[in-house]
Design a protein around this motif. Structure first.
Motif, PDB file in Angstrom:
ATOM      1  N   MET A   1       6.625  13.845  -5.711  1.00  0.00           N
ATOM      2  CA  MET A   1       6.349  14.444  -7.012  1.00  0.00           C
ATOM      3  C   MET A   1       7.232  15.682  -7.164  1.00  0.00           C
ATOM      4  SD  MET A   1       4.115  12.433  -8.339  1.00  0.00           S
ATOM      5  CE  MET A   1       3.439  13.296  -9.721  1.00  0.00           C
ATOM      6  N   GLU A   2       7.983  15.718  -8.257  1.00  0.00           N
ATOM      7  CA  GLU A   2       8.897  16.841  -8.503  1.00  0.00           C
ATOM      8  C   GLU A   2       9.835  17.061  -7.313  1.00  0.00           C
ATOM      9  OE1 GLU A   2       9.193  18.659 -11.441  1.00  0.00           O
ATOM     10  OE2 GLU A   2       7.818  17.144 -12.227  1.00  0.00           O
ATOM     11  N   GLY A   3      10.224  15.955  -6.675  1.00  0.00           N
ATOM     12  CA  GLY A   3      11.150  16.025  -5.554  1.00  0.00           C
ATOM     13  C   GLY A   3      10.518  16.388  -4.221  1.00  0.00           C
ATOM     14  N   GLU A   4       9.218  16.690  -4.201  1.00  0.00           N
ATOM     15  CA  GLU A   4       8.518  17.056  -2.969  1.00  0.00           C
ATOM     16  C   GLU A   4       7.774  15.846  -2.406  1.00  0.00           C
ATOM     17  OE1 GLU A   4       8.504  20.151  -1.456  1.00  0.00           O
ATOM     18  OE2 GLU A   4       9.964  20.771  -2.968  1.00  0.00           O
ATOM     19  N   GLU A   5       8.058  15.517  -1.145  1.00  0.00           N
ATOM     20  CA  GLU A   5       7.449  14.352  -0.495  1.00  0.00           C
ATOM     21  C   GLU A   5       6.119  14.722   0.151  1.00  0.00           C
ATOM     22  OE1 GLU A   5       8.634  11.772   3.346  1.00  0.00           O
ATOM     23  OE2 GLU A   5      10.209  11.953   1.821  1.00  0.00           O
TER      24      GLU A   5
ATOM     25  N   GLN B   1       0.843  -1.196   0.000  1.00  0.00           N
ATOM     26  CA  GLN B   1       0.000   0.000   0.000  1.00  0.00           C
ATOM     27  C   GLN B   1       0.880   1.249   0.000  1.00  0.00           C
ATOM     28  OE1 GLN B   1      -3.828   0.262   2.274  1.00  0.00           O
ATOM     29  NE2 GLN B   1      -2.472   1.337   3.683  1.00  0.00           N
ATOM     30  N   CYS B   2       0.481   2.241  -0.772  1.00  0.00           N
ATOM     31  CA  CYS B   2       1.250   3.483  -0.875  1.00  0.00           C
ATOM     32  C   CYS B   2       1.292   4.195   0.478  1.00  0.00           C
ATOM     33  CB  CYS B   2       0.644   4.388  -1.940  1.00  0.00           C
ATOM     34  SG  CYS B   2       1.683   5.815  -2.317  1.00  0.00           S
TER      35      CYS B   2
ATOM     36  N   ASN C   1      10.016  11.347  -9.266  1.00  0.00           N
ATOM     37  CA  ASN C   1       8.583  11.111  -9.131  1.00  0.00           C
ATOM     38  C   ASN C   1       8.417   9.639  -8.783  1.00  0.00           C
ATOM     39  OD1 ASN C   1       7.523  13.761 -10.046  1.00  0.00           O
ATOM     40  ND2 ASN C   1       8.568  13.195 -11.930  1.00  0.00           N
ATOM     41  N   LYS C   2       8.163   9.354  -7.509  1.00  0.00           N
ATOM     42  CA  LYS C   2       8.100   7.964  -7.048  1.00  0.00           C
ATOM     43  C   LYS C   2       6.972   7.787  -6.055  1.00  0.00           C
ATOM     44  CE  LYS C   2      13.025   6.910  -7.476  1.00  0.00           C
ATOM     45  NZ  LYS C   2      14.228   6.457  -6.766  1.00  0.00           N
ATOM     46  N   ALA C   3       6.476   6.560  -6.000  1.00  0.00           N
ATOM     47  CA  ALA C   3       5.520   6.167  -4.968  1.00  0.00           C
ATOM     48  C   ALA C   3       6.189   5.097  -4.118  1.00  0.00           C
ATOM     49  CB  ALA C   3       4.242   5.633  -5.594  1.00  0.00           C
ATOM     50  N   TYR C   4       6.136   5.259  -2.804  1.00  0.00           N
ATOM     51  CA  TYR C   4       6.730   4.319  -1.866  1.00  0.00           C
ATOM     52  C   TYR C   4       5.614   3.507  -1.219  1.00  0.00           C
ATOM     53  CZ  TYR C   4      11.123   6.818  -2.384  1.00  0.00           C
ATOM     54  OH  TYR C   4      12.265   7.372  -2.899  1.00  0.00           O
ATOM     55  N   LEU C   5       5.705   2.176  -1.352  1.00  0.00           N
ATOM     56  CA  LEU C   5       4.682   1.288  -0.817  1.00  0.00           C
ATOM     57  C   LEU C   5       5.263   0.435   0.298  1.00  0.00           C
ATOM     58  CD1 LEU C   5       4.086   1.813  -3.991  1.00  0.00           C
ATOM     59  CD2 LEU C   5       2.433   0.022  -3.699  1.00  0.00           C
ATOM     60  N   VAL C   6       4.457   0.205   1.323  1.00  0.00           N
ATOM     61  CA  VAL C   6       4.855  -0.646   2.444  1.00  0.00           C
ATOM     62  C   VAL C   6       3.970  -1.887   2.466  1.00  0.00           C
ATOM     63  CG1 VAL C   6       5.774   1.204   3.893  1.00  0.00           C
ATOM     64  CG2 VAL C   6       3.363   0.614   4.046  1.00  0.00           C
ATOM     65  N   LYS C   7       4.518  -2.964   3.002  1.00  0.00           N
ATOM     66  CA  LYS C   7       3.763  -4.213   3.111  1.00  0.00           C
ATOM     67  C   LYS C   7       2.781  -4.090   4.267  1.00  0.00           C
ATOM     68  CE  LYS C   7       4.912  -8.781   1.815  1.00  0.00           C
ATOM     69  NZ  LYS C   7       5.946  -9.785   1.650  1.00  0.00           N
ATOM     70  N   VAL C   8       1.529  -4.483   4.015  1.00  0.00           N
ATOM     71  CA  VAL C   8       0.482  -4.408   5.040  1.00  0.00           C
ATOM     72  C   VAL C   8      -0.256  -5.739   5.123  1.00  0.00           C
ATOM     73  CG1 VAL C   8       0.148  -1.914   4.791  1.00  0.00           C
ATOM     74  CG2 VAL C   8      -1.206  -3.466   3.388  1.00  0.00           C
ATOM     75  N   ASP C   9      -0.918  -5.957   6.255  1.00  0.00           N
ATOM     76  CA  ASP C   9      -1.745  -7.156   6.412  1.00  0.00           C
ATOM     77  C   ASP C   9      -3.104  -6.967   5.746  1.00  0.00           C
ATOM     78  OD1 ASP C   9       0.211  -8.553   7.861  1.00  0.00           O
ATOM     79  OD2 ASP C   9      -0.439  -7.621   9.742  1.00  0.00           O
ATOM     80  N   ALA C  10      -3.611  -5.730   5.802  1.00  0.00           N
ATOM     81  CA  ALA C  10      -4.913  -5.415   5.196  1.00  0.00           C
ATOM     82  C   ALA C  10      -4.859  -3.994   4.652  1.00  0.00           C
ATOM     83  CB  ALA C  10      -6.030  -5.535   6.230  1.00  0.00           C
ATOM     84  N   PHE C  11      -5.534  -3.774   3.531  1.00  0.00           N
ATOM     85  CA  PHE C  11      -5.571  -2.454   2.928  1.00  0.00           C
ATOM     86  C   PHE C  11      -6.503  -1.529   3.695  1.00  0.00           C
ATOM     87  CE2 PHE C  11      -4.746  -4.934  -1.124  1.00  0.00           C
ATOM     88  CZ  PHE C  11      -3.429  -4.533  -1.235  1.00  0.00           C
ATOM     89  N   LYS C  12      -6.185  -0.241   3.686  1.00  0.00           N
ATOM     90  CA  LYS C  12      -7.115   0.761   4.205  1.00  0.00           C
ATOM     91  C   LYS C  12      -8.277   0.856   3.227  1.00  0.00           C
ATOM     92  CE  LYS C  12      -4.034   3.838   6.719  1.00  0.00           C
ATOM     93  NZ  LYS C  12      -3.512   5.214   6.798  1.00  0.00           N
ATOM     94  N   GLU C  13      -9.427   1.237   3.749  1.00  0.00           N
ATOM     95  CA  GLU C  13     -10.609   1.364   2.907  1.00  0.00           C
ATOM     96  C   GLU C  13     -10.442   2.551   1.960  1.00  0.00           C
ATOM     97  OE1 GLU C  13     -15.189   1.758   3.914  1.00  0.00           O
ATOM     98  OE2 GLU C  13     -14.125   0.384   5.269  1.00  0.00           O
ATOM     99  N   MET C  14     -10.891   2.366   0.721  1.00  0.00           N
ATOM    100  CA  MET C  14     -10.839   3.448  -0.256  1.00  0.00           C
ATOM    101  C   MET C  14     -11.880   4.503   0.107  1.00  0.00           C
ATOM    102  SD  MET C  14      -8.632   3.234  -2.595  1.00  0.00           S
ATOM    103  CE  MET C  14      -7.913   2.416  -3.975  1.00  0.00           C
ATOM    104  N   PRO C  15     -11.554   5.784  -0.082  1.00  0.00           N
ATOM    105  CA  PRO C  15     -12.547   6.822   0.204  1.00  0.00           C
ATOM    106  C   PRO C  15     -13.736   6.709  -0.743  1.00  0.00           C
ATOM    107  CG  PRO C  15     -10.539   7.776  -0.737  1.00  0.00           C
ATOM    108  CD  PRO C  15     -10.289   6.320  -0.528  1.00  0.00           C
TER     109      PRO C  15
ATOM    110  N   ASP D   1       8.737   3.847  -9.757  1.00  0.00           N
ATOM    111  CA  ASP D   1       9.356   5.054 -10.308  1.00  0.00           C
ATOM    112  C   ASP D   1       8.472   5.566 -11.430  1.00  0.00           C
ATOM    113  OD1 ASP D   1      10.922   7.086 -11.294  1.00  0.00           O
ATOM    114  OD2 ASP D   1      12.760   5.898 -11.345  1.00  0.00           O
ATOM    115  N   MET D   2       7.882   6.732 -11.241  1.00  0.00           N
ATOM    116  CA  MET D   2       6.968   7.316 -12.220  1.00  0.00           C
ATOM    117  C   MET D   2       7.630   8.431 -13.023  1.00  0.00           C
ATOM    118  SD  MET D   2       3.596   7.434  -9.764  1.00  0.00           S
ATOM    119  CE  MET D   2       4.426   8.452  -8.553  1.00  0.00           C
ATOM    120  N   SER D   3       8.942   8.565 -12.876  1.00  0.00           N
ATOM    121  CA  SER D   3       9.669   9.611 -13.589  1.00  0.00           C
ATOM    122  C   SER D   3       9.735   9.291 -15.067  1.00  0.00           C
ATOM    123  CB  SER D   3      11.096   9.732 -13.039  1.00  0.00           C
ATOM    124  OG  SER D   3      11.083  10.025 -11.667  1.00  0.00           O
TER     125      SER D   3
END
Length: 169
Positions: A44-48, A38-39, A131-145, A121-123
């Motif tokens: 984006m553009e170097g800004e976290e 999960q992200c 431009n990157k997305a960092y994902l961590v391993k989870v047991d369960a996903f958070k609910e989508m809004p 890597d989305m660059s």
């Protein structure tokens, strides 16, 4: 004769333990990408940030890689109605390539390990900043809004009550 039997038995035990250790290490290495990712943050553009336009990062990418090179992806950016879409994946060197022609079109999307995280890597070629997305391993996903875009839709654009006044000469 007893020495020969004892020596043979000891040799068999050592060989069996060495074989089982090697298989376990190979299985652990194979499984490092399998699981739910999960992200956590996006750059984006170097800004976290932990959100994009007010949408929590966890809703941007939820990827589950399963045995048999199958999996799912759920992303407010890529999938319809916040519903998971089926993907396939294949190992390519030290990375994993995600495959779904409808979602990724002609793009090649890879997950790369960075410590205990995976990175997309989305660059584009020539981008000066990452431009990157960092994902961590989870047991369960958070609910989508339920309504991440505040009720905006294409229909709202057509039936807008906003009037633009122009000065007449």
């Amino acid at each position: 004769m007893k020495k020969l039997i004892c020596s043979s038995l000891a040799l068999i035990c050592i060989a069996a333990s060495a074989v089982s250790c090697g298989a376990k290490k190979e299985k652990e290495k194979k499984d490092e990408f399998i699981g739910k990712w999960q992200c956590e943050k996006i750059v984006m553009e170097g800004e976290e940030s932990d959100n994009v336009f007010g949408i929590e990062a966890s809703a941007l990418f939820q990827i589950e890689l399963k045995d048999g090179n199958k999996g799912t992806i759920n992303s407010l950016l890529l999938t319809d109605d916040g519903e998971p879409a089926d993907i396939e994946w294949k190992k390519s060197g030290e990375k994993v390539q995600l495959i779904n022609d409808d979602i990724f079109e002609d793009e090649e999307v890879f997950l790369a390990k960075e410590g205990d995280k995976v990175v997309i890597d989305m660059s584009d070629e020539g981008d000066e900043k990452e431009n990157k997305a960092y994902l961590v391993k989870v047991d369960a996903f958070k609910e989508m809004p339920e309504d991440p875009f505040g009720g905006l839709s294409e229909e709202d654009d057509e039936d807008s009550d906003i009037e633009i006044e122009t000065e007449e000469e």
